[in-house]
Design a protein around this motif. Structure first.
Motif, PDB file in Angstrom:
ATOM      1  N   GLN A 168     -12.320 -13.987  -2.061  1.00  0.00           N
ATOM      2  CA  GLN A 168     -12.243 -13.171  -0.842  1.00  0.00           C
ATOM      3  C   GLN A 168     -13.214 -11.994  -0.897  1.00  0.00           C
ATOM      4  O   GLN A 168     -13.773 -11.612   0.128  1.00  0.00           O
ATOM      5  CB  GLN A 168     -10.813 -12.652  -0.657  1.00  0.00           C
ATOM      6  N   SER A 169     -13.416 -11.410  -2.064  1.00  0.00           N
ATOM      7  CA  SER A 169     -14.316 -10.261  -2.209  1.00  0.00           C
ATOM      8  C   SER A 169     -15.757 -10.620  -1.886  1.00  0.00           C
ATOM      9  O   SER A 169     -16.513  -9.785  -1.381  1.00  0.00           O
ATOM     10  CB  SER A 169     -14.233  -9.694  -3.628  1.00  0.00           C
ATOM     11  N   ALA A 170     -16.132 -11.846  -2.164  1.00  0.00           N
ATOM     12  CA  ALA A 170     -17.512 -12.273  -1.941  1.00  0.00           C
ATOM     13  C   ALA A 170     -17.912 -12.199  -0.471  1.00  0.00           C
ATOM     14  O   ALA A 170     -19.072 -11.936  -0.152  1.00  0.00           O
ATOM     15  CB  ALA A 170     -17.711 -13.689  -2.475  1.00  0.00           C
ATOM     16  N   ASN A 171     -16.969 -12.423   0.424  1.00  0.00           N
ATOM     17  CA  ASN A 171     -17.281 -12.447   1.860  1.00  0.00           C
ATOM     18  C   ASN A 171     -16.503 -11.412   2.663  1.00  0.00           C
ATOM     19  O   ASN A 171     -16.487 -11.468   3.894  1.00  0.00           O
ATOM     20  CB  ASN A 171     -16.970 -13.842   2.435  1.00  0.00           C
ATOM     21  N   PHE A 172     -15.854 -10.466   1.979  1.00  0.00           N
ATOM     22  CA  PHE A 172     -14.991  -9.531   2.684  1.00  0.00           C
ATOM     23  C   PHE A 172     -15.793  -8.599   3.593  1.00  0.00           C
ATOM     24  O   PHE A 172     -16.807  -8.055   3.211  1.00  0.00           O
ATOM     25  CB  PHE A 172     -14.167  -8.684   1.712  1.00  0.00           C
ATOM     26  N   GLU A 173     -15.283  -8.448   4.808  1.00  0.00           N
ATOM     27  CA  GLU A 173     -15.805  -7.460   5.746  1.00  0.00           C
ATOM     28  C   GLU A 173     -14.612  -6.752   6.375  1.00  0.00           C
ATOM     29  O   GLU A 173     -13.630  -7.396   6.731  1.00  0.00           O
ATOM     30  CB  GLU A 173     -16.633  -8.134   6.848  1.00  0.00           C
ATOM     31  N   PRO A 174     -14.696  -5.421   6.504  1.00  0.00           N
ATOM     32  CA  PRO A 174     -13.602  -4.709   7.178  1.00  0.00           C
ATOM     33  C   PRO A 174     -13.360  -5.302   8.563  1.00  0.00           C
ATOM     34  O   PRO A 174     -14.272  -5.863   9.184  1.00  0.00           O
ATOM     35  CB  PRO A 174     -14.112  -3.273   7.270  1.00  0.00           C
ATOM     36  N   ARG A 175     -12.136  -5.167   9.016  1.00  0.00           N
ATOM     37  CA  ARG A 175     -11.739  -5.775  10.290  1.00  0.00           C
ATOM     38  C   ARG A 175     -10.790  -4.831  11.016  1.00  0.00           C
ATOM     39  O   ARG A 175      -9.836  -4.336  10.421  1.00  0.00           O
ATOM     40  CB  ARG A 175     -11.042  -7.105   9.973  1.00  0.00           C
ATOM     41  N   ILE A 176     -11.054  -4.606  12.290  1.00  0.00           N
ATOM     42  CA  ILE A 176     -10.139  -3.808  13.114  1.00  0.00           C
ATOM     43  C   ILE A 176      -8.847  -4.603  13.280  1.00  0.00           C
ATOM     44  O   ILE A 176      -8.865  -5.817  13.474  1.00  0.00           O
ATOM     45  CB  ILE A 176     -10.760  -3.500  14.506  1.00  0.00           C
ATOM     46  N   LEU A 177      -7.729  -3.901  13.195  1.00  0.00           N
ATOM     47  CA  LEU A 177      -6.416  -4.513  13.368  1.00  0.00           C
ATOM     48  C   LEU A 177      -5.750  -3.812  14.545  1.00  0.00           C
ATOM     49  O   LEU A 177      -5.712  -2.587  14.600  1.00  0.00           O
ATOM     50  CB  LEU A 177      -5.593  -4.310  12.089  1.00  0.00           C
ATOM     51  N   HIS A 178      -5.258  -4.567  15.484  1.00  0.00           N
ATOM     52  CA  HIS A 178      -4.646  -4.017  16.693  1.00  0.00           C
ATOM     53  C   HIS A 178      -3.127  -4.055  16.575  1.00  0.00           C
ATOM     54  O   HIS A 178      -2.527  -5.125  16.642  1.00  0.00           O
ATOM     55  CB  HIS A 178      -5.110  -4.790  17.924  1.00  0.00           C
ATOM     56  N   ILE A 179      -2.539  -2.886  16.392  1.00  0.00           N
ATOM     57  CA  ILE A 179      -1.087  -2.754  16.296  1.00  0.00           C
ATOM     58  C   ILE A 179      -0.556  -2.430  17.683  1.00  0.00           C
ATOM     59  O   ILE A 179      -1.039  -1.506  18.336  1.00  0.00           O
ATOM     60  CB  ILE A 179      -0.710  -1.664  15.279  1.00  0.00           C
ATOM     61  N   THR A 180       0.411  -3.192  18.135  1.00  0.00           N
ATOM     62  CA  THR A 180       0.883  -3.057  19.510  1.00  0.00           C
ATOM     63  C   THR A 180       2.322  -2.570  19.644  1.00  0.00           C
ATOM     64  O   THR A 180       2.721  -2.136  20.724  1.00  0.00           O
ATOM     65  CB  THR A 180       0.777  -4.403  20.235  1.00  0.00           C
ATOM     66  N   ALA A 181       3.104  -2.665  18.561  1.00  0.00           N
ATOM     67  CA  ALA A 181       4.539  -2.391  18.686  1.00  0.00           C
ATOM     68  C   ALA A 181       5.153  -2.104  17.328  1.00  0.00           C
ATOM     69  O   ALA A 181       4.520  -2.317  16.288  1.00  0.00           O
ATOM     70  CB  ALA A 181       5.242  -3.596  19.315  1.00  0.00           C
ATOM     71  N   SER A 221       0.191 -17.404 -10.367  1.00  0.00           N
ATOM     72  CA  SER A 221      -0.199 -16.893 -11.675  1.00  0.00           C
ATOM     73  C   SER A 221      -1.259 -15.805 -11.510  1.00  0.00           C
ATOM     74  O   SER A 221      -2.004 -15.797 -10.519  1.00  0.00           O
ATOM     75  CB  SER A 221      -0.755 -18.024 -12.543  1.00  0.00           C
ATOM     76  N   PRO A 222      -1.345 -14.889 -12.473  1.00  0.00           N
ATOM     77  CA  PRO A 222      -2.402 -13.869 -12.403  1.00  0.00           C
ATOM     78  C   PRO A 222      -3.800 -14.484 -12.310  1.00  0.00           C
ATOM     79  O   PRO A 222      -4.655 -13.969 -11.583  1.00  0.00           O
ATOM     80  CB  PRO A 222      -2.211 -13.076 -13.702  1.00  0.00           C
ATOM     81  N   ALA A 223      -4.035 -15.580 -12.987  1.00  0.00           N
ATOM     82  CA  ALA A 223      -5.360 -16.224 -12.931  1.00  0.00           C
ATOM     83  C   ALA A 223      -5.651 -16.744 -11.524  1.00  0.00           C
ATOM     84  O   ALA A 223      -6.778 -16.601 -11.019  1.00  0.00           O
ATOM     85  CB  ALA A 223      -5.435 -17.362 -13.944  1.00  0.00           C
ATOM     86  N   THR A 224      -4.654 -17.323 -10.875  1.00  0.00           N
ATOM     87  CA  THR A 224      -4.832 -17.837  -9.510  1.00  0.00           C
ATOM     88  C   THR A 224      -5.100 -16.692  -8.539  1.00  0.00           C
ATOM     89  O   THR A 224      -5.979 -16.781  -7.683  1.00  0.00           O
ATOM     90  CB  THR A 224      -3.598 -18.653  -9.076  1.00  0.00           C
ATOM     91  N   SER A 225      -4.363 -15.602  -8.684  1.00  0.00           N
ATOM     92  CA  SER A 225      -4.570 -14.466  -7.778  1.00  0.00           C
ATOM     93  C   SER A 225      -5.932 -13.811  -8.020  1.00  0.00           C
ATOM     94  O   SER A 225      -6.607 -13.404  -7.074  1.00  0.00           O
ATOM     95  CB  SER A 225      -3.441 -13.444  -7.888  1.00  0.00           C
ATOM     96  N   LYS A 226      -6.358 -13.729  -9.264  1.00  0.00           N
ATOM     97  CA  LYS A 226      -7.685 -13.162  -9.563  1.00  0.00           C
ATOM     98  C   LYS A 226      -8.791 -14.033  -8.977  1.00  0.00           C
ATOM     99  O   LYS A 226      -9.796 -13.525  -8.492  1.00  0.00           O
ATOM    100  CB  LYS A 226      -7.879 -12.995 -11.065  1.00  0.00           C
ATOM    101  N   ALA A 227      -8.598 -15.338  -8.999  1.00  0.00           N
ATOM    102  CA  ALA A 227      -9.591 -16.248  -8.419  1.00  0.00           C
ATOM    103  C   ALA A 227      -9.699 -16.048  -6.907  1.00  0.00           C
ATOM    104  O   ALA A 227     -10.804 -16.011  -6.350  1.00  0.00           O
ATOM    105  CB  ALA A 227      -9.231 -17.699  -8.746  1.00  0.00           C
ATOM    106  N   LEU A 228      -8.551 -15.901  -6.238  1.00  0.00           N
ATOM    107  CA  LEU A 228      -8.590 -15.661  -4.783  1.00  0.00           C
ATOM    108  C   LEU A 228      -9.216 -14.304  -4.487  1.00  0.00           C
ATOM    109  O   LEU A 228     -10.005 -14.181  -3.546  1.00  0.00           O
ATOM    110  CB  LEU A 228      -7.199 -15.745  -4.163  1.00  0.00           C
ATOM    111  N   LEU A 229      -8.872 -13.298  -5.263  1.00  0.00           N
ATOM    112  CA  LEU A 229      -9.465 -11.975  -5.067  1.00  0.00           C
ATOM    113  C   LEU A 229     -10.981 -12.049  -5.186  1.00  0.00           C
ATOM    114  O   LEU A 229     -11.705 -11.495  -4.351  1.00  0.00           O
ATOM    115  CB  LEU A 229      -8.893 -10.985  -6.082  1.00  0.00           C
ATOM    116  N   LYS A 230     -11.474 -12.752  -6.168  1.00  0.00           N
ATOM    117  CA  LYS A 230     -12.921 -12.904  -6.356  1.00  0.00           C
ATOM    118  C   LYS A 230     -13.538 -13.652  -5.174  1.00  0.00           C
ATOM    119  O   LYS A 230     -14.568 -13.245  -4.635  1.00  0.00           O
ATOM    120  CB  LYS A 230     -13.206 -13.645  -7.662  1.00  0.00           C
TER     121      LYS A 230
END
Length: 174
Positions: free
Chosen positions: A136-149, A125-134
């Motif tokens: 995750q946003s509280a502790n979000f830090e950029p992260r290097i992603l290693h693409i290999t293939a 539901s939109p409410a559930t996704s908004k709750a997760l976004l909130k």
């Protein structure tokens, strides 16, 4: 390979990055709908009749190119889900080159400018996704992603079956 099933192209990650992304997906994706592992899709629906040509294009692209630099730089709200946005000008350029090469083979969705991302939640539901976004946003830090293939998969009416993996073999210049 079934000649009627579409081919999906993804960017392959290191085992550590894949394990992290897949753990996030397993944590937040509705279990009954989580039938595929975490992934970074480049093309959603390539025609299976061109498998040989597609394999050849990937072999050429990965033979001399180094792994593209990438970073998870922000969260994306998908309306009914949440994803990590992947910032990678190099991977976008590779996808654009493949779009040109596959001209005439692409669906409307695959002709669009890519919004590179890894979905960790969808079909809620939109409410559930908004709750997760909130959350995750509280502790979000950029992260290097290693693409290999670059990888190809066969769509099997839900699950995917691997068709091949082409590692990047070029050296990154200092």
């Amino acid at each position: 390979m079934n000649p009627t099933r579409p081919i999906i192209m993804t960017a392959g990650l290191t085992p550590a990055d894949f394990a992290w992304a897949d753990a996030q997906r397993r944590m937040y994706f509705p279990p009954e709908r989580n039938i595929i592992a975490a992934h970074l899709t480049l093309f959603h629906h390539l025609p299976p009749g061109y498998f040989t040509e597609i394999k050849h294009a990937l072999a050429e692209m990965t033979a001399h190119n180094p792994p593209p630099a990438a970073q998870i730089d922000r969260l994306l709200h998908l309306g009914r889900g949440v994803a990590y946005h992947v910032h990678s000008p190099e991977l976008r350029a590779m996808r654009s080159e493949l779009m040109e090469r596959f001209s005439g083979l692409l669906t409307a969705q695959d002709k669009q400018l890519a919004r590179l991302h890894i979905t960790i939640q969808n079909k809620v539901s939109p409410a559930t996704s908004k709750a997760l976004l909130k959350e995750q946003s509280a502790n979000f830090e950029p992260r290097i992603l290693h693409i290999t293939a670059l990888e190809l998969h066969e769509y099997c009416d839900g699950p995917w079956s691997p068709l091949g993996r082409w590692p990047f073999r070029g050296a990154r210049l200092p």
